[in-house]
Enzyme design. Sequence first.
Site, mmCIF file in Angstrom:
data_model
loop_
_atom_site.group_PDB
_atom_site.id
_atom_site.type_symbol
_atom_site.label_atom_id
_atom_site.label_comp_id
_atom_site.label_asym_id
_atom_site.label_seq_id
_atom_site.Cartn_x
_atom_site.Cartn_y
_atom_site.Cartn_z
ATOM 1 N N HIS A 1 -61.605 70.906 31.782
ATOM 2 C CA HIS A 1 -60.489 71.837 31.648
ATOM 3 C C HIS A 1 -60.523 72.507 30.284
ATOM 4 C CE1 HIS A 1 -58.898 68.477 29.397
ATOM 5 N NE2 HIS A 1 -58.676 67.744 30.484
HETATM 6 P P1 TYD Z 1 -56.489 64.317 32.819
HETATM 7 O O1 TYD Z 1 -56.055 65.540 32.091
HETATM 8 O O2 TYD Z 1 -57.123 64.499 34.146
HETATM 9 O O3 TYD Z 1 -57.443 63.434 31.898
HETATM 10 P P2 TYD Z 1 -58.872 63.819 31.268
HETATM 11 O O4 TYD Z 1 -58.799 65.225 30.827
HETATM 12 O O5 TYD Z 1 -58.991 62.932 30.127
HETATM 13 O O6 TYD Z 1 -59.915 63.552 32.278
HETATM 14 O O7 TYD Z 1 -55.221 63.367 32.936
HETATM 15 C C1 TYD Z 1 -55.188 62.246 33.789
HETATM 16 C C2 TYD Z 1 -53.738 62.000 34.218
HETATM 17 O O8 TYD Z 1 -52.928 61.654 33.095
HETATM 18 C C3 TYD Z 1 -53.110 63.224 34.848
HETATM 19 O O9 TYD Z 1 -52.319 62.773 35.953
HETATM 20 C C4 TYD Z 1 -52.190 63.771 33.793
HETATM 21 C C5 TYD Z 1 -51.837 62.549 32.975
HETATM 22 N N1 TYD Z 1 -51.616 62.843 31.546
HETATM 23 C C6 TYD Z 1 -50.337 62.808 31.033
HETATM 24 O O10 TYD Z 1 -49.340 62.542 31.735
HETATM 25 N N2 TYD Z 1 -50.155 63.065 29.700
HETATM 26 C C7 TYD Z 1 -51.209 63.359 28.882
HETATM 27 O O11 TYD Z 1 -50.999 63.575 27.659
HETATM 28 C C8 TYD Z 1 -52.530 63.400 29.435
HETATM 29 C C9 TYD Z 1 -53.722 63.737 28.577
HETATM 30 C C10 TYD Z 1 -52.688 63.148 30.772
#
Ligand code: TYD
Length: 129
Positions: free
Chosen positions: A45
């Site tokens: 992302h």
């Molecule tokens: P995600 O953005 O997919 O993680 P990464 O980029 O590290 O692979 O996030 C995983 C899950 O955690 C998603 O359901 C959103 C949640 N999340 C939060 O609630 N708060 C946060 O600060 C972050 C980074 C993720």
Amino acid sequence: MLEFLPHGDERGHLVVVEGMKDIPFEIKRIFYIYGSDKDVVRGQHANRKTQFVLINVAGTSKVRVDDGKGNETIYSLNRPHTGIYLPTMVWKDMYDFSKDSVLLCLASEPYDAEEYIRDYKEFVEIVNK
Ligand code: TYD
């Protein structure tokens, strides 16, 4: 890449990361990623508003950073006193996690799902507009 000054002595190591001093933003949020298998790719992302600093405080991982304009760089995070600064609007993949990897993420903004761009095509369109 950022190198943090290790304050080591015979008792062990201590690394300080202070907002607006060691990194170019105030820290509003921290999270950490661990227990990801070697073949997992996380991230995938870009963020419209949030800047990040990523530090493997234990273990190792890699971060692929793509500016959407044809420039891609891969960084190895393999030392607890080394970080990578990620500005807004870069596409990032985190992968190749070691079993013991703990990837600490410092963020400049509170969590807001709306500012995440999770569609690569949309990201490329926006940065090249
Ligand atoms: P995600 O953005 O997919 O993680 P990464 O980029 O590290 O692979 O996030 C995983 C899950 O955690 C998603 O359901 C959103 C949640 N999340 C939060 O609630 N708060 C946060 O600060 C972050 C980074 C993720």
